[in-house]
Write a protein that holds these residues in place. Structure first.
Motif: not given
Length: 293
Positions: A258, A261, A263, A291
């Motif tokens: 991830n 990415q 969150f 996410k």
């Protein structure tokens, strides 16, 4: 500029808040009745759970050691052990904060020793996570351990200690935003008792911490995993001996599948503060991550 929202959109939030409060107080009322099976029936159908067991004072320690259990069987054993000797008489709230996924209460808790009938009362704080369930997923309880409060500016009058606690909270919040582990640990009592949701292993549980070194290891693992993009305050409450907050975190994964990415998740936590301005206990929970993008 956006105009006013529809009232039905505004009030839908209160439906969740009222449900959470009703779920928490249903559990508390079951504690008053003192029937273990009825108490256990107020738990959410599935775990992991987050329960603080009655703390114990170990030889040579200043602070009581706080243990946290995560399974239904552990909680059942804890209740049977505690209610064999003591009864919960009342929780008298002076503050209650209800969100869609938890209820937080501060006030005075009153208990009775069954062996003698003696009753006692002390300041307490308790967080009931529900995660939207019709049962609680945890009971994170802490009773005041410190005799004195932080001194403050005389100009602030009766609120002087509360503003000192608010100042400490602001210092810590800045450090969390910057990832300044040294600054956070510097404000921790050497025997700090902590239990905070683990977003590195994604177990959904609260690892126990009993020293500044434990806290440092927890924080270093977190900041190795994430960069903090923002921390926004949703709720905050200051007393002369503790602070409570709900925070909205936006983080970016630094490594693994991830990496890069983003969150978002919320945490709700309380912390007892000593007269010296050190965090004695820091306990709370958090939602799952979502996410972004």
């Amino acid at each position: 500029m956006k105009d006013r929202a529809k009232v039905e959109d505004l009030l839908v939030v209160s439906d969740l808040q009222v449900q959470t409060s009703e779920t928490a107080w249903k559990h508390v009322r079951a504690e008053y009745v003192d029937i273990i099976d009825d108490i256990l029936a107020t738990l959410a159908p599935s775990g992991p759970y987050a329960y603080t067991v009655s703390p114990s004072v170990e030889e040579g320690k200043e602070l009581p050691t706080q243990r946290i259990v995560t399974t239904f069987d552990e909680i059942a054993a804890s209740y049977r052990g505690m209610h064999r000797y003591a009864a919960v008489v009342a929780i008298r709230p002076v503050a209650e904060i209800n969100a869609s996924w938890y209820t937080f209460v501060s006030g005075r808790g009153r208990g009775r020793l069954k062996t003698t009938g003696e009753e006692s009362e002390r300041p307490v704080i308790v967080l009931f996570p529900t995660m939207g369930s019709e049962g609680i997923t945890g009971e994170l309880f802490w009773g005041r351990t410190q005799q004195d409060s932080m001194p403050g500016d005389e100009a602030d009058g009766v609120l002087a200690s509360r503003y000192s606690v608010a100042g400490l909270h602001g210092t810590l919040l800045d450090a969390y935003r910057k990832g300044d582990v040294d600054a956070i640990v510097e404000k921790a009592h050497p025997e700090i008792q902590a239990g905070l949701r683990d977003y590195v292993s994604h177990s959904g549980t609260l690892p126990e911490m009993h020293t500044k070194d434990d806290l440092r290891a927890h924080l270093e693992a977190f900041y190795d995993e994430y960069s903090v993009r923002s921390i926004e305050v949703v709720h905050r409450h200051f007393d002369d001996w503790f602070f409570f907050h709900e925070l909205r975190w936006t983080v970016e994964a630094r490594r693994g599948a991830n990496a890069g990415q983003s969150f978002r998740y919320h945490t709700a936590e309380y912390a007892e503060v000593s007269a010296a301005g050190l965090v004695v206990a820091h306990i709370g929970h958090g939602t799952d991550q979502i996410k972004l993008g």
